[in-house]
Motif scaffolding. Sequence first.
Motif, short mmCIF file in Angstrom:
data_model
loop_
_atom_site.label_atom_id
_atom_site.label_comp_id
_atom_site.label_asym_id
_atom_site.label_seq_id
_atom_site.Cartn_x
_atom_site.Cartn_y
_atom_site.Cartn_z
N GLU A 1 0.83 -1.20 0.00
CA GLU A 1 0.00 0.00 0.00
C GLU A 1 0.87 1.26 0.00
O GLU A 1 0.54 2.26 -0.67
CB GLU A 1 -0.93 -0.01 1.22
N ILE B 1 -2.49 -6.32 -4.27
CA ILE B 1 -3.02 -5.75 -3.02
C ILE B 1 -4.18 -6.60 -2.51
O ILE B 1 -4.29 -6.87 -1.30
CB ILE B 1 -3.45 -4.29 -3.25
N GLU C 1 1.09 4.08 -2.95
CA GLU C 1 0.82 5.48 -2.65
C GLU C 1 1.93 6.38 -3.19
O GLU C 1 1.66 7.49 -3.68
CB GLU C 1 0.68 5.66 -1.14
#
Length: 382
Positions: free
Chosen positions: A125, A140, A129
């Motif tokens: 994650e 994910i 980002e």
Amino acid sequence: MMVCTPRLLVLTGLAVLAACSGQTDDSQDNDAAVERIALPVQVLEAGPGSIAQVVEAQARLRSTRHQELVILAPGIIRELHVMDGQVVEAGDPLLEMDPLPDDMDAVAEAENALRRAQRHLQRLEALQERISGAVAQSDIDQANDGVEDAQLQLTRAQRDRSNRQLVAPFHGVIEGVEVTIGQRLDRGTLFARIQDVASFTIHAKIPETVLPRLRTGLPVDVHPVGAEIAQGTIISLPAAVDRERGTGTLIVRVDEPGGDWRPGSFAVLRIHTERIEGDVVLPRGAVLQQRNRSYVWVVVADPEDPDHHYVDRRWLRLGRGDEDSVVIEDGLQAGDLVVRDGTSGLREQVPVRLHEQTYQPPPAEEKEEDETTSGRGGRPSS
């Protein structure tokens, strides 16, 4: 002649006195003779009463609920707290087990696996980002699935650890324990059964001829063999009658049984169907029979001498009753003294004496009041 007259008068007077004295002695002798020949009897006073109509049946006690106690996690028995037939309370420990060698560190391993899965998801994650599109969405999603799987494994390991201690689900008696300390038990193994002893039902066979007298809600005295008596209630009447046996099955429920009741025990049921009221009710033992006629001996006071008594036969017309008592419809009045014991040898006008009459003491309140207001001999205390 004149001189002799006083002597004659004196002698006559002495004769009269002697005669009177002789009559008194004879009367006392007669009274003593009557007392000697009077037969001793025990009496009861006839009076009103009620007779409970009772139907009896026999059946076995059934627990209202039971449960199989199954092993939920594999392990080796470390402590065994119960044996077959033992009564337990809700929450009492029954069994404690150690995990199998392969499962000794199951919780710690599951916790480590969960932490690894969470760190892996966090890295993906964070990378996504910083650099959009650097991580595929499928990666994910797969990492999220890994965290969920690890959480499930930890939950199962923790549950297995707690499930290695088995406790009683409710107040009951344990049956079917056939394990020993040190024995391995796998998941799903039947450890024992527990039957509730807080309430019971009884399924009793009742003759078809009696069923019309019964209804739901009637009280039932239940007496298990060798155990306390408790009261139950009819909760169900027969839906059908067995034509071959001529019986129907009713169900009685007992919600406050004796502490020593056990499922399967044999019990006698006494069902109270109705009460018979009577102005005069006697025990069956006081009623005698002669040529299919019923009678009793009644004690009557001699009208010329109330201290002496004799017996008089009274023929009776009997009403309804049970095996112990019966209503007297005609032949007796309330207050009559009926011979209860000592009827052997009695016949009309035979003198009797009342034997072992029961003394009824005054109520405690009256007795205490009398003691506070009177001294010895019944005189007012100063």
